[in-house]
Design a protein around this motif. Structure first.
Motif, PDB file in Angstrom:
ATOM      1  N   TYR A   1      52.919 -38.156  13.229  1.00 47.10           N
ATOM      2  CA  TYR A   1      54.095 -37.273  13.365  1.00 47.10           C
ATOM      3  C   TYR A   1      55.324 -37.954  12.791  1.00 47.10           C
ATOM      4  CZ  TYR A   1      57.714 -34.298  15.319  1.00 47.10           C
ATOM      5  OH  TYR A   1      58.790 -33.450  15.457  1.00 47.10           O
ATOM      6  N   GLN A   2      56.040 -37.239  11.949  1.00 45.73           N
ATOM      7  CA  GLN A   2      57.314 -37.744  11.432  1.00 45.73           C
ATOM      8  C   GLN A   2      58.460 -36.988  12.081  1.00 45.73           C
ATOM      9  OE1 GLN A   2      57.850 -37.966   7.249  1.00 45.73           O
ATOM     10  NE2 GLN A   2      56.296 -39.529   6.964  1.00 45.73           N
ATOM     11  N   LEU A   3      59.464 -37.721  12.508  1.00 44.53           N
ATOM     12  CA  LEU A   3      60.620 -37.112  13.173  1.00 44.53           C
ATOM     13  C   LEU A   3      61.313 -36.100  12.265  1.00 44.53           C
ATOM     14  CD1 LEU A   3      62.198 -40.319  14.736  1.00 44.53           C
ATOM     15  CD2 LEU A   3      61.331 -38.367  16.035  1.00 44.53           C
ATOM     16  N   MET A   4      61.827 -35.041  12.888  1.00 42.79           N
ATOM     17  CA  MET A   4      62.651 -34.099  12.129  1.00 42.79           C
ATOM     18  C   MET A   4      63.915 -34.823  11.667  1.00 42.79           C
ATOM     19  SD  MET A   4      62.483 -30.499  14.221  1.00 42.79           S
ATOM     20  CE  MET A   4      62.571 -31.093  15.909  1.00 42.79           C
ATOM     21  N   PHE A  17      57.162 -47.099   8.833  1.00 39.28           N
ATOM     22  CA  PHE A  17      56.546 -46.022   9.616  1.00 39.28           C
ATOM     23  C   PHE A  17      55.210 -46.507  10.152  1.00 39.28           C
ATOM     24  CE2 PHE A  17      53.826 -42.321  10.180  1.00 39.28           C
ATOM     25  CZ  PHE A  17      54.631 -41.544  10.989  1.00 39.28           C
ATOM     26  N   TYR A  18      54.981 -46.253  11.434  1.00 36.14           N
ATOM     27  CA  TYR A  18      53.704 -46.644  12.039  1.00 36.14           C
ATOM     28  C   TYR A  18      53.117 -45.434  12.757  1.00 36.14           C
ATOM     29  CZ  TYR A  18      50.231 -49.015  14.879  1.00 36.14           C
ATOM     30  OH  TYR A  18      49.044 -49.395  15.461  1.00 36.14           O
ATOM     31  N   ALA A  19      51.936 -45.029  12.313  1.00 32.72           N
ATOM     32  CA  ALA A  19      51.254 -43.899  12.950  1.00 32.72           C
ATOM     33  C   ALA A  19      50.327 -44.428  14.037  1.00 32.72           C
ATOM     34  CB  ALA A  19      50.459 -43.126  11.911  1.00 32.72           C
ATOM     35  N   SER A  20      50.635 -44.113  15.289  1.00 35.83           N
ATOM     36  CA  SER A  20      49.705 -44.497  16.352  1.00 35.83           C
ATOM     37  C   SER A  20      48.484 -43.591  16.262  1.00 35.83           C
ATOM     38  CB  SER A  20      50.364 -44.353  17.722  1.00 35.83           C
ATOM     39  OG  SER A  20      50.574 -42.993  18.013  1.00 35.83           O
ATOM     40  N   VAL A  73      59.778 -46.457  12.651  1.00 37.74           N
ATOM     41  CA  VAL A  73      59.565 -45.141  13.248  1.00 37.74           C
ATOM     42  C   VAL A  73      58.111 -45.083  13.709  1.00 37.74           C
ATOM     43  CG1 VAL A  73      59.466 -42.649  12.854  1.00 37.74           C
ATOM     44  CG2 VAL A  73      61.296 -43.996  11.815  1.00 37.74           C
ATOM     45  N   PHE A  74      57.906 -44.866  14.988  1.00 38.08           N
ATOM     46  CA  PHE A  74      56.558 -44.690  15.534  1.00 38.08           C
ATOM     47  C   PHE A  74      56.276 -43.195  15.617  1.00 38.08           C
ATOM     48  CE2 PHE A  74      57.580 -48.938  16.826  1.00 38.08           C
ATOM     49  CZ  PHE A  74      56.365 -49.606  16.833  1.00 38.08           C
ATOM     50  N   GLY A  75      55.088 -42.776  15.194  1.00 35.35           N
ATOM     51  CA  GLY A  75      54.736 -41.367  15.259  1.00 35.35           C
ATOM     52  C   GLY A  75      53.299 -41.173  15.728  1.00 35.35           C
ATOM     53  N   LEU A 120      60.685 -31.959  22.593  1.00 32.67           N
ATOM     54  CA  LEU A 120      60.083 -33.295  22.614  1.00 32.67           C
ATOM     55  C   LEU A 120      59.373 -33.525  21.295  1.00 32.67           C
ATOM     56  CD1 LEU A 120      58.333 -35.263  25.336  1.00 32.67           C
ATOM     57  CD2 LEU A 120      57.080 -34.897  23.209  1.00 32.67           C
ATOM     58  N   GLU A 121      59.754 -34.601  20.621  1.00 38.28           N
ATOM     59  CA  GLU A 121      59.082 -34.986  19.380  1.00 38.28           C
ATOM     60  C   GLU A 121      58.147 -36.161  19.679  1.00 38.28           C
ATOM     61  OE1 GLU A 121      61.043 -34.545  15.534  1.00 38.28           O
ATOM     62  OE2 GLU A 121      62.936 -34.771  16.610  1.00 38.28           O
ATOM     63  N   ASN A 122      56.941 -36.103  19.133  1.00 34.92           N
ATOM     64  CA  ASN A 122      55.951 -37.164  19.370  1.00 34.92           C
ATOM     65  C   ASN A 122      56.200 -38.356  18.434  1.00 34.92           C
ATOM     66  OD1 ASN A 122      54.034 -34.408  19.934  1.00 34.92           O
ATOM     67  ND2 ASN A 122      54.066 -36.010  21.481  1.00 34.92           N
ATOM     68  N   GLY A 123      57.429 -38.816  18.420  1.00 34.18           N
ATOM     69  CA  GLY A 123      57.795 -39.959  17.589  1.00 34.18           C
ATOM     70  C   GLY A 123      59.130 -40.500  18.042  1.00 34.18           C
ATOM     71  N   ALA A 124      59.450 -41.723  17.613  1.00 32.73           N
ATOM     72  CA  ALA A 124      60.741 -42.310  17.979  1.00 32.73           C
ATOM     73  C   ALA A 124      61.092 -43.428  17.013  1.00 32.73           C
ATOM     74  CB  ALA A 124      60.701 -42.852  19.402  1.00 32.73           C
TER      75      ALA A 124
END
Lengths: 181, 194
Positions: free
Chosen positions: B127-130, B34-37, B121-123, B109-113
């Motif tokens: 943000y963590q994806l649902m 997981f990488y939080a921008s 996972v970039f957030g 729109l989720e602020n992650g992918a």
């Protein structure tokens, strides 16, 4: 003597909190005095090239940081992009990368930085005032250099929510830069 | 004897190469990083009443699918988001009388992918994806240009109600004050909307 000691005990916590209020990402740029930035046409076409230029050079009044513009994207440390996607309330994003000796890249914060990908989201960015756009650009470069958000001590360019309405790095931000470099 | 030694060395090398190959394939199946921008956000929230006030649409919904949109610069990711299908289970607020009701699917729109290439996972802002097939209470606003919705406050307006997990950030890169607010809002939402 007792009075002096008492006064020192009272002052010390305030002095300490001011001196170390900044938050750090845990990493630093490999070549902070020889940084280069490149601006994609998506930013220029949206009319925000000057904001990206300002942000890139916002910390250059420190002798510890030196930044110049380049037209060669492969040579750039900071790369600026703009997106037309409405990302809701996210105005801008920064991703920092380390590049190892094999040229392999890793997105990281507690590492030595070589590249930063900075993206502005135009639908929300366009709602900002002139000074807020400059503040945001400088804020993202603060992240690129290793400053984390600071919401407890104000004023700071690095507050995550809302705006200082001042595009210049504040004392707390400079303290952070001095601590990193 | 020399031939036997050479055969042994070659066999040994082949075994080592095969072992590394197997390991790298197994590695691809590992849990994603997981990488939080670092993100500048227009609005953060301290409690659920602020979220309720600012949201156009408040629903309980189940995430069905997600489509990641990732922009690359060579091997680097320079931008990301996901468009997710969410099946509406219940509508709590519909300020603009949109055609949103039970069993309808909306796009969020989720602020992650999830980046399959790097298994990361970039957030934005942590943000963590649902999670698919999990239920959430979502505080949303409509993007009139696309008709899809976005989560208020990026990380604040999405609350997982099927699990005890606080879906925000990761162990290595968490903003403590934001985590506290997300935890507080999660508790409030579970108490009020579950």
């Amino acid at each position: 003597m007792k009075k002096m000691l008492l006064a020192l005990l009272v002052i010390l916590p305030f002095w300490s909190s001011n001196a170390f209020a900044y938050e750090l990402e845990g990493g630093h740029y490999r070549n902070p005095t020889k940084l280069k930035y490149w601006i994609d046409s998506s930013v220029s076409n949206a009319g925000y090239a000057a904001r990206a230029e300002y942000g890139s050079e916002a910390f250059d009044s420190s002798a510890l940081i030196g930044t110049v513009k380049t037209s060669d994207p492969s040579a750039a440390n900071y790369k600026w992009w703009a997106s037309n996607t409405n990302a809701g309330e996210v105005v801008a994003d920064t991703i920092n990368y380390n590049v190892n000796w094999l040229g392999q890249v890793t997105a990281c914060w507690s590492c030595t930085y070589d590249k930063s990908q900075i993206r502005i989201y135009l639908p929300s960015f366009k709602t900002l005032s002139w000074v807020q756009t400059r503040e945001t650009a400088a804020h993202e470069v603060g992240h690129a250099l290793g400053l984390d958000h600071e919401d407890r001590t104000k004023p700071s360019l690095m507050q995550s929510e809302g705006f200082l309405n001042n595009e210049y790095p504040q004392k707390d931000d400079w303290n952070g830069i001095n601590a990193i470099y | 004897m020399k031939k036997r030694t050479l055969f042994g060395i070659i066999t040994g090398l082949l075994v080592i190469v095969a072992a590394f190959s197997f390991q790298s394939k197994e590695g691809a199946k590992a849990a994603p990083n997981f990488y939080a921008s670092e993100s500048k956000i227009l609005k953060e929230y301290n409690d659920v009443s602020e979220l309720e006030k600012d949201s156009e649409l408040i629903i309980k919904g189940k995430k069905l699918t997600e489509t990641p949109y990732i922009t690359r610069d060579g091997d680097m990711v320079s931008g990301f988001y996901s468009i997710s299908d969410v099946e509406v289970k219940k509508v709590f607020k519909n300020a603009n009388n949109e055609k949103v009701s039970k069993d309808i699917t909306i796009k969020v729109l989720e602020n992650g992918a999830y980046d399959e290439k790097t298994n990361t996972v970039f957030g934005s802002a942590g943000y963590q994806l649902m999670k698919k097939n999990q239920n959430y209470v979502l505080f949303l606003k409509k993007d009139s240009a696309t008709g899809r919705y976005f989560v208020k406050g990026a990380v604040f307006g999405k609350v997982a109600i099927d699990s005890q997990d606080i879906e925000y950030g990761d162990k290595g890169h968490v903003k403590q004050y934001m985590k506290e607010n997300v935890e507080k809002i999660t508790k409030e939402v579970k108490k009020k909307y579950q």
